[in-house]
Design a protein around this motif. Structure first.
Motif: not given
Ligand code: BDP
Length: 567
Positions: A391-392, A544, A444, A442, A525, A448, A156, A542, A318, A480, A538
């Motif tokens: 990462n992820e 955030k 959300y 991470n 994040w 999400y 992302d 992004n 990242h 995150e 988006r």
């Molecule tokens: C996470 C990712 C990050 C994304 C974030 C997002 O590590 O790179 O920007 O989500 O969706 O899964 O904002």
């Protein structure tokens, strides 16, 4: 790998500035002067400097070219060129002849210009390929749509491209000091500074100077140990740096370092034997107009904002950032989790739950190579306290364990610092986290998943973290958590995307982890809004960020500052 510096034995010349630039075809070799070129700034991403969409979104090769006048160098010196970073595969040519190439858009390229090629005037051409596949990091895939190549990415942030960091022409003597490794250990009032010098030359003197330029210890060994009495320990907010100066018969190098000790014990993180809690952000190298280009003014502003908000750390999400940022963090006493661009890795298992792909042995080789280069580059920065190896990644998929077992063992041969893996999957299915010293999560919830339902956060986080801890018995960090927020959008009661919602959201996450004593830190994040691929979720990037893309605070910045003041 040593950063080019200037002293009595070495000369550096910046090649930053305006270059000629053109899109070129697949088989391009710069045998002749670049034709039909436009002017381009270095360092910078080229994407936002042009108005032509075809250039801005170009997938494939481009060439940068510059004619340089070379000062007469004395005959027993090496002339080298160093590019801080360029995306992603780079080939460097002098007068049309290739002198080397490199795979890895976030790490330096350092090449010697063969002596027989050196002339008063040189045509320097740098050909870049910004395509990502399974032999690059990040991984990606090339698709074809309407006869045009399209870059498919599994992460992302925008694939901003170009020569992103300083280009330096420099000299060093023959039999140079190739590298210096420094490690420190503290016992009571003493610091033991161990060092190794890589050179064919004969050592005359190795000395340590403090910040007043006073010599506090010396030796004449190539690999040795110097004791510093009553050392100033490098600490958060106190970037005390010593300099190790190596003098050989032909060369001289000054390397800055800090005296500090990092330890993980009883699921806690210690700096100089004091327990610390990480507060800060996952960041991005991302700015208006210059994209991922390195710029000292922007670097300073970001570091000042970190200080203002009472953060003590950040993760280089990242990918490795410009070396100048680590230098600032060294001087300001800011801690760094140094991440490799292994983002969105998947293992082509039967499950294929996340994205298609096929990470394989070749990817692993590139991953391990880049870890080697990263440690070679950053080993002496006191600000680097941990490395993040991915990462992820899809660590629940078959193949993930054997892949990461090798990656982790390789990294353990390179550094003694703690190693982290940053996860999106649940503990139950995770096959890899046992390999790490610290598990980054991470999360959300209420974004999400369960979108907008703030009341689920506390329970979800607690259960999730506890199951990670129960299974792996390792310290955990919330690496995150964040919600997209449109600067200036207010709502009472709050709604998703409003500034009020972002405050409530972050506060609930902080609340949820506040009594979990194995949690060693929280990184929001993201530090600032950043550009990413376009999509329905988006809106011009992004959002955030706690700061907008032009680094103005959203409401939540003031909230975080208060909450971190005494944490
Ligand atoms: C996470 C990712 C990050 C994304 C974030 C997002 O590590 O790179 O920007 O989500 O969706 O899964 O904002």
């Amino acid at each position: 790998m040593l950063y080019p510096i200037q002293n009595q034995k070495r000369l550096t010349m910046s090649l930053n500035g305006i270059w000629n630039f053109s899109i070129v075809d697949e088989y391009y070799e710069p045998r002749f002067l670049l034709k039909d070129s436009i002017l381009m700034a270095v360092p910078s991403s080229y994407n936002d400097l042009v108005v032509d969409k075809a250039v801005a979104n170009h997938v494939g090769l481009v060439c940068y070219e510059k004619i340089i006048e070379v000062p007469k160098i004395i005959s027993n010196e090496e002339l080298r060129i160093r590019i801080g970073a360029a995306t992603h595969k780079t080939s460097v040519y002098i007068n049309g002849v290739k002198i080397g190439d490199h795979n890895g858009g976030f790490l330096p390229i350092d090449l010697m210009i063969p002596f027989e090629m050196i002339d008063d005037t040189l045509r320097l051409s740098i050909v870049l390929d910004n395509r990502l596949d399974y032999e690059t990091l990040p991984i990606g895939q090339i698709g074809v749509k309407n006869g045009l190549e399209k870059q498919i990415i599994y992460y992302d942030f925008a694939n901003l491209s170009g020569i992103h960091r300083d280009v330096i022409l420099y000299t060093r003597p023959k039999n140079p000091i190739e590298d210096i490794y420094i490690t420190t250990k503290i016992e009571d009032d003493l610091a033991y500074v161990s060092y190794q010098v890589f050179t064919e030359g004969k050592i005359k003197l190795v000395s340590i100077k403090d910040m007043n330029q006073q010599v506090v210890g010396f030796s004449s060994d190539q690999d040795g140990m110097i004791v510093v009495h009553k050392p100033h320990l490098w600490d958060i907010g106190y970037g005390y740096l010593y300099t190790l100066e190596v003098v050989t018969e032909s060369d001289m190098y000054q390397e800055r370092f800090g005296i500090r000790e990092i330890e993980i014990k009883n699921n806690q993180l210690f700096l100089n034997k004091k327990k610390i809690y990480l507060k800060g952000f996952g960041m991005h190298e991302d700015h208006l107009i210059i994209g991922k280009g390195a710029n000292s003014a922007f670097h300073i502003k970001d570091m000042n904002l970190l200080n203002w908000i009472c953060a003590n750390s950040f993760r280089t999400s990242h990918y490795p950032y410009a070396e100048e940022i680590y230098d600032l963090a060294d001087q300001m006493g800011i801690l760094i989790i140094n991440e490799i661009p292994a983002v969105g890795l998947n293992f082509w298992s039967e499950e294929k739950v996340f994205v298609p792909g096929k990470v394989d042995e070749r990817t692993k080789k590139v991953h391990m190579n880049q870890l080697t280069e990263l440690v070679q580059r950053d080993k002496n920065h006191p600000s680097v306290i941990m490395y993040s190896l991915a990462n992820e990644a899809n660590t629940h998929e078959e193949g993930a364990y054997s892949y990461f077992k090798d990656v982790f063992s390789h990294m353990r041969t390179l550094t003694n610092l703690p190693l982290m893996i940053v996860e999106w999957v649940n503990a139950e299915v995770n096959r890899v986290a046992s390999l790490a010293d610290v598990i980054g999560l991470n999360r959300y919830f209420s974004w999400y998943s369960e979108f907008g339902e703030l009341d689920v956060i506390e329970e979800r986080i607690k259960n999730d973290f506890q199951s990670y801890y129960d299974k792996f018995k390792k310290p955990i960090m919330l690496t995150e958590f964040g919600a997209d927020t449109i600067a200036g959008l207010h709502a009472l009661p709050s709604v998703p995307f409003s500034e009020e919602f972002q405050v409530e959201f972050l506060a609930l996450y902080q609340q949820a982890i506040s009594n979990l004593d194995y949690v060693i830190g929280e990184h929001v994040w993201n530090f600032a809004d950043f550009m990413t691929k376009q999509g329905l979720t988006r809106f011009n990037g992004n959002k955030k960020g706690v700061f907008s893309r032009d680094r103005q605070p959203k409401m939540v910045a003031h909230f975080l500052r208060e909450s971190w003041k005494n944490k």
